[in-house]
Design an enzyme around this catalytic site. Structure first.
Site, short mmCIF file in Angstrom:
data_model
loop_
_atom_site.label_atom_id
_atom_site.label_comp_id
_atom_site.label_asym_id
_atom_site.label_seq_id
_atom_site.Cartn_x
_atom_site.Cartn_y
_atom_site.Cartn_z
N CYS A 1 33.01 93.95 -0.72
CA CYS A 1 33.51 93.62 0.60
C CYS A 1 34.74 92.84 0.72
O CYS A 1 34.61 91.43 0.32
CB CYS A 1 32.37 93.27 1.57
SG CYS A 1 32.80 92.69 3.17
N GLY A 2 35.76 93.20 1.24
CA GLY A 2 36.91 92.47 1.35
C GLY A 2 36.88 91.22 2.28
O GLY A 2 37.47 90.23 1.93
N HIS A 3 36.23 91.29 3.28
CA HIS A 3 36.08 90.32 4.33
C HIS A 3 35.09 89.25 3.49
O HIS A 3 35.27 88.16 3.83
CB HIS A 3 35.28 90.62 5.43
CG HIS A 3 36.13 91.55 6.21
ND1 HIS A 3 37.29 91.15 6.81
CD2 HIS A 3 36.03 92.81 7.00
CE1 HIS A 3 37.98 92.27 7.36
NE2 HIS A 3 36.86 93.24 7.68
N CYS A 4 34.20 89.79 2.56
CA CYS A 4 33.34 88.60 2.08
C CYS A 4 34.24 87.72 1.02
O CYS A 4 34.02 86.64 0.83
CB CYS A 4 32.24 89.49 1.39
SG CYS A 4 31.18 90.18 2.47
#
Length: 572
Positions: A124-127
């Site tokens: 996950c890029g946001h993570c």
């Protein structure tokens, strides 16, 4: 004589039985008769026509449901499952972030009163973007609260237990009871929010040196100027602070400190001010000094007059109890010219509308947001949005002036505006077997009461839609000669209509002739030409006969067992 009578009776009985058997064999009960479409020879519908093959593409990894859902405006809040394939994770010191698993989760919460838990996915890029901020917050809060993380892709049972729907999902546990973390995903916001939940919520300022330091580091704060730092007024201020997660509250009884915060030292106490490092830097409170009145004042004034839309500011916009938004779409160059007018208008609607600026030439956020709303060109344009709970859009028609934005905002607040729906240009030619529907020709074609209409709502990136395309084209080709029937499709990512509601792609809707004021029928059948044909045959308001292709008719007509070679069969 007796033998003759017996013989006659036997003959009559046998004859009667034969007649009954013959009748029952040739005339089945009406209730068990097959449907007309079941009697048809539809084998030719399954034959391969000379249609170009269409290979489905690999579905977008962000859309893994059977009927692929399209991205919506919620995605910019950072709650979606984002696959950052091109993201290169930096080295992060996570020594103070505790790793939790199924085996130690419950025990850890029992031993620690304040725990923030991030449910994440490694892809996950946001993570990945949150990780360094989360680690820094964990270090700063060491000794006050614990920050932990759970790999939801590995700990499926934990993720299901806490109903994790997207990544990252962040909860804060107090004595084992959890609530979602609603703030921004950066270190300062996390630290401020947790300190407010774990601490007194209000801080004393007793010296000018301390006041100057706070003014230099805080971007937004509330200061109460009181007669005493204890007592009823202080309690009301502290209670109000618990209702605000992203604003720090301070109190002082020093006139010199109050002066630094732009409060008249001789002002009647209690007095209160909200300071921001924004265009509108100062807001003075003039209401009753009660918890609810203070909280309402802070809520109405804490946001900038105009909030620039970014991934960081999105949660403040969407999680506000003020759902209605006015969005200014302009390039970064043009925004400088029109923003002052937009800010002046924003002063007229404080507490009623959130004013947002979207830079259309910002490839990371501005362009996707513009595309989502269907705002084209370079702007500037002003669009009103009711929020994600009941999404409706309205477009300001005309030049952007203070008077026009004021009138537009008033009409929006009073629900007097006509909704705006995005649309591709109406195609110049629409003579194909499958009719092209856009927002602006939907009424003319789909809602034509004289036609039965089958509509596919699709997305260009949708693998299931691409897989369906050859079948859909083949169906349209076979039915193209039926004047009362329209086979159509609409790109649901660039076109909208209030009658074209889609929960995912592809969505197939059937609009019977003469019944367009009612909701369409959702097509729930196998995705084959024969299944679609039978569905249409059963639900069409205008009966029709399918003309079989000449090649199929010729093959059957030339059969040696066919005594009527010259007859043409309409219904197969």
């Amino acid at each position: 004589m007796a033998k003759m009578e017996i013989r006659i009776l036997l003959i009559l009985s046998i004859t009667t039985l034969l007649l009954i058997h013959a009748f029952s064999s040739t005339t089945p009960p009406k209730e068990s008769s097959p449907k007309d479409s079941d009697l048809e020879d539809l084998s030719f519908l399954e034959e391969d026509d000379e249609l170009p093959p269409s290979q489905p593409s690999i579905p977008d990894p962000d859309h893994l449901t059977d009927d692929e859902d399209f991205e919506n405006f919620d995605d910019f809040e950072g709650s979606e499952s984002d696959h950052g394939d091109s993201y290169s994770a930096p080295q992060i010191d996570e020594k103070d972030v505790v790793v939790l698993k199924e085996g130690n989760f419950s025990e850890f919460l029992e031993k620690n009163r304040f725990v923030m838990v991030e449910f994440y996915a490694t892809w996950c890029g946001h993570c990945q973007a949150l990780a360094p901020e989360y680690a820094a917050a964990a270090t700063e809060l060491k000794g006050e609260a614990v920050l932990a993380k759970v790999d939801a892709t590995e700990e499926n049972d934990l993720a299901q237990k806490y109903e994790v729907q997207g990544f990252p999902t962040v909860f804060f546990f107090i004595d084992g009871i959890h609530k979602p973390y609603p703030g921004q995903r950066n270190k300062d916001a996390i630290v401020t929010w947790i300190k407010k939940k774990t601490g007194p919520g209000i801080h004393n300022i007793t010296s000018t040196e301390e006041a100057e330091r706070i003014l230099n580091v805080e971007s937004k704060l509330v200061l109460g100027f009181l007669d005493s730092l204890v007592g009823p007024d202080s309690q009301e201020l502290a209670s109000a602070s618990k209702l605000e997660d992203d604003v720090n509250f301070y109190q002082t009884s020093s006139p010199d400190v109050a002066k630094l915060f732009h409060i008249d030292p001789k002002a009647k106490r209690p007095a209160l001010v909200l300071l921001k490092k924004e265009a509108e830097k100062l807001s003075h409170f003039d209401g009753q000094f009660t918890k609810s009145a203070i909280a309402d004042f802070v809520f109405a004034n804490k946001l900038p007059l105009v909030t620039t839309f970014t991934r960081e500011s999105a949660p403040l916009i969407f999680e506000s109890s003020i759902k209605k938004q006015l969005l200014l779409f302009a390039t970064s160059h043009d925004a400088k010219k029109v923003l002052p007018t937009f800010q002046e208008a924003a002063k007229l609607f404080k507490g009623k509308l959130i004013f947002v600026s979207v830079e259309m030439d910002n490839e990371d956020v501005g362009k996707p947001v513009s595309d989502y709303f269907g705002v084209t060109g370079d702007g500037p344009s002003v669009l009103a949005y009711t929020g994600n709970d009941d999404p409706k859009k309205y477009m300001l028609d005309g030049e952007l002036t203070l008077d026009s934005v004021k009138a537009f905002g008033e009409g929006f607040v009073e629900d007097k505006l006509k909704p705006f729906y995005k649309s591709d240009p109406i195609p110049k030619s629409n003579d194909g077997d499958v009719k092209i529907i856009v927002g602006n020709n939907f009424d003319e074609i789909v809602l034509d009461e004289s036609k039965d209409v089958l509509l596919e709502i699709y997305a260009p990136w949708c693998g299931h839609c691409q897989a369906l395309e050859p079948t859909y084209n083949k169906l349209a080709k076979h039915l193209r000669g039926i004047d009362s029937l329209v086979i159509a499709k609409m790109d649901g990512t660039t076109n909208e209509h209030p009658r074209a509601k889609s929960d995912g792609f592809p969505t197939l809707l059937f609009f019977p002739a003469g019944n367009k004021s009612f909701d369409p029928i959702t097509v729930d059948t196998d995705r084959t030409v024969v299944a679609f044909y039978k569905f249409i045959k059963q639900n069409a308001a205008i009966p029709f006969k399918l003309q079989r292709p000449a090649s199929a008719a010729k093959t059957e007509d030339e059969s040696p067992n066919d005594s009527s070679k010259d007859d043409v069969k309409d219904e197969l």
